[in-house]
Design a protein around this motif. Structure first.
Motif, PDB file in Angstrom:
ATOM      1  N   GLU A   1      -7.068   8.512   6.324  1.00 34.90           N
ATOM      2  CA  GLU A   1      -7.054   9.448   5.196  1.00 34.90           C
ATOM      3  C   GLU A   1      -6.954   8.725   3.848  1.00 34.90           C
ATOM      4  N   VAL A   2      -6.747   7.422   3.891  1.00 29.65           N
ATOM      5  CA  VAL A   2      -6.592   6.637   2.661  1.00 29.65           C
ATOM      6  C   VAL A   2      -7.951   6.128   2.193  1.00 29.65           C
ATOM      7  N   GLY A   3      -8.197   6.253   0.896  1.00 25.99           N
ATOM      8  CA  GLY A   3      -9.456   5.755   0.354  1.00 25.99           C
ATOM      9  C   GLY A   3      -9.286   5.364  -1.100  1.00 25.99           C
ATOM     10  N   GLU A   4     -10.396   5.260  -1.786  1.00 32.00           N
ATOM     11  CA  GLU A   4     -10.344   4.950  -3.215  1.00 32.00           C
ATOM     12  C   GLU A   4     -11.571   5.541  -3.896  1.00 32.00           C
TER      13      GLU A   4
ATOM     14  N   SER B   1      -6.574   4.897  -5.978  1.00 34.47           N
ATOM     15  CA  SER B   1      -6.371   5.204  -4.565  1.00 34.47           C
ATOM     16  C   SER B   1      -6.389   6.712  -4.341  1.00 34.47           C
ATOM     17  N   THR B   2      -6.843   7.112  -3.160  1.00 31.56           N
ATOM     18  CA  THR B   2      -6.901   8.525  -2.801  1.00 31.56           C
ATOM     19  C   THR B   2      -6.264   8.763  -1.436  1.00 31.56           C
ATOM     20  N   TYR B   3      -5.850  10.004  -1.211  1.00 37.38           N
ATOM     21  CA  TYR B   3      -5.402  10.417   0.114  1.00 37.38           C
ATOM     22  C   TYR B   3      -6.042  11.763   0.400  1.00 37.38           C
ATOM     23  N   ARG B   4      -6.746  11.843   1.528  1.00 38.20           N
ATOM     24  CA  ARG B   4      -7.558  13.025   1.847  1.00 38.20           C
ATOM     25  C   ARG B   4      -8.508  13.373   0.692  1.00 38.20           C
ATOM     26  N   GLY B   5      -8.941  12.346  -0.001  1.00 37.08           N
ATOM     27  CA  GLY B   5      -9.890  12.534  -1.093  1.00 37.08           C
ATOM     28  C   GLY B   5      -9.266  12.875  -2.428  1.00 37.08           C
TER      29      GLY B   5
ATOM     30  N   GLY C   1       0.800  -1.220   0.000  1.00 34.54           N
ATOM     31  CA  GLY C   1       0.000   0.000   0.000  1.00 34.54           C
ATOM     32  C   GLY C   1       0.835   1.273   0.000  1.00 34.54           C
ATOM     33  N   ILE C   2       0.191   2.377   0.321  1.00 41.70           N
ATOM     34  CA  ILE C   2       0.861   3.685   0.344  1.00 41.70           C
ATOM     35  C   ILE C   2       1.890   3.726   1.463  1.00 41.70           C
ATOM     36  N   GLN C   3       3.043   4.319   1.160  1.00 40.94           N
ATOM     37  CA  GLN C   3       4.120   4.464   2.138  1.00 40.94           C
ATOM     38  C   GLN C   3       4.500   5.936   2.289  1.00 40.94           C
ATOM     39  N   LEU C   4       5.206   6.247   3.351  1.00 36.27           N
ATOM     40  CA  LEU C   4       5.770   7.577   3.557  1.00 36.27           C
ATOM     41  C   LEU C   4       7.273   7.506   3.359  1.00 36.27           C
ATOM     42  N   ALA C   5       7.813   8.499   2.656  1.00 38.51           N
ATOM     43  CA  ALA C   5       9.263   8.604   2.475  1.00 38.51           C
ATOM     44  C   ALA C   5       9.678  10.021   2.812  1.00 38.51           C
ATOM     45  N   THR C   6      10.940  10.218   3.072  1.00 35.99           N
ATOM     46  CA  THR C   6      11.448  11.545   3.388  1.00 35.99           C
ATOM     47  C   THR C   6      12.295  12.051   2.242  1.00 35.99           C
ATOM     48  N   ASP C   7      11.912  13.202   1.696  1.00 35.73           N
ATOM     49  CA  ASP C   7      12.643  13.833   0.604  1.00 35.73           C
ATOM     50  C   ASP C   7      13.391  15.043   1.142  1.00 35.73           C
TER      51      ASP C   7
END
Length: 273
Positions: free
Chosen positions: A83-86, A96-100, A23-29
């Motif tokens: 906050e994850v949806g579709e 897939s969506t995040y915060r809509g 699924g969705i992951q967080l990374a640091t840029d």
């Protein structure tokens, strides 16, 4: 002399780490801080034209901006799963969506961690979990004598998209024309706030098209709340904007946009107190 050959132990062989992400992951840029990625670390993006939560990148647009979809729940413990949806697109495919916001890839990102799609056209931005403001690129629409009517960015009747500010979930934000730089002159008390609530937020992160130095926070003493500002303009919601993406508040007043304009990206700085 006798030489003996020793077989290398299989445990000494280099191994490829197993990627168990889903699924969705967080990374640091280094530039953008926390960003959303797919399970393999490829950057995901928001499209300002999708502020209403409906995917508008279709046809040839998808060649450059392929949609992202994963049916797997995120395994990233730092991601807000709520906050994850579709969303189901017009052609039946899921996205897939995040915060809509529907999520996309950028075809120009060749490697993990690339963020080359940010800022494209002034309407594509890296997907982040911590924006305090977003931008909509949408048609202004309001009812005139009961008829749905399109308006341009100068509030003349006509077709054409306007780039304006929203909160981090696509809700339209407005300015109050009589306000001064850093001064809310509208909200006299909680009852008056009813139809034009202040937008409460801290200054977190903003899309790269927005200068962070143009964003601030004031305290509205009459209601003891913090209110976000842009170029000195205090920001408000309009309660009758029931659906995400609605932007009909600009019609309040004798002339469209004269009293409660949407807060456009290119707005002039609010007048001094």
């Amino acid at each position: 002399m006798v030489f003996t050959a020793c077989k290398k132990n299989s445990s000494d062989e280099p191994t490829t780490p197993v990627n168990n992400n889903k699924g969705i992951q967080l990374a640091t840029d280094a530039k953008f801080g926390s960003v959303l990625t797919d399970k393999d670390g490829k950057t995901l993006y928001f499209f300002s034209s999708d502020a209403a939560g409906i995917p508008t990148c279709t046809g040839g647009c998808e060649t450059t901006w392929p949609l992202y979809y994963s049916a797997d729940a995120s395994t990233d413990l730092n991601l807000n799963k709520a906050e994850v949806g579709e969303v189901t697109r017009a052609d039946g495919r899921k996205q897939s969506t995040y915060r809509g916001y529907p999520l996309y890839y950028f075809a120009g990102d060749a490697a993990k961690g690339d963020v080359k799609g940010d800022g494209v056209g002034g309407i594509w931005f890296v997907a982040k979990p911590d924006y305090s403001l977003m931008l909509a690129n949408a048609q202004l629409v309001g009812k005139v004598n009961g008829t749905s009517t399109n308006f341009t960015n100068t509030y003349a009747v006509g077709d054409g998209k306007t780039i304006y500010l929203t909160d981090n979930k696509g809700r339209t934000l407005y300015a109050f024309a009589p306000d001064k730089n850093g001064l809310n002159t509208y909200t006299k008390g909680a009852t008056q706030e009813g139809i034009w609530p202040v937008y409460e937020s801290e200054v977190l992160n903003v899309p790269s098209a927005v200068a962070k130095t143009d964003v601030g926070v004031i305290t509205v003493a009459t209601i003891s709340k913090k209110q976000l500002t842009y170029k000195g303009w205090p920001l408000y919601y309009y309660v009758p904007d029931i659906n995400r993406g609605d932007n009909q508040g600009f019609l309040v007043g004798k002339t469209p946009g004269s009293v409660w304009p949407v807060l456009q990206l290119n707005a002039t700085v609010a007048p001094a107190q």
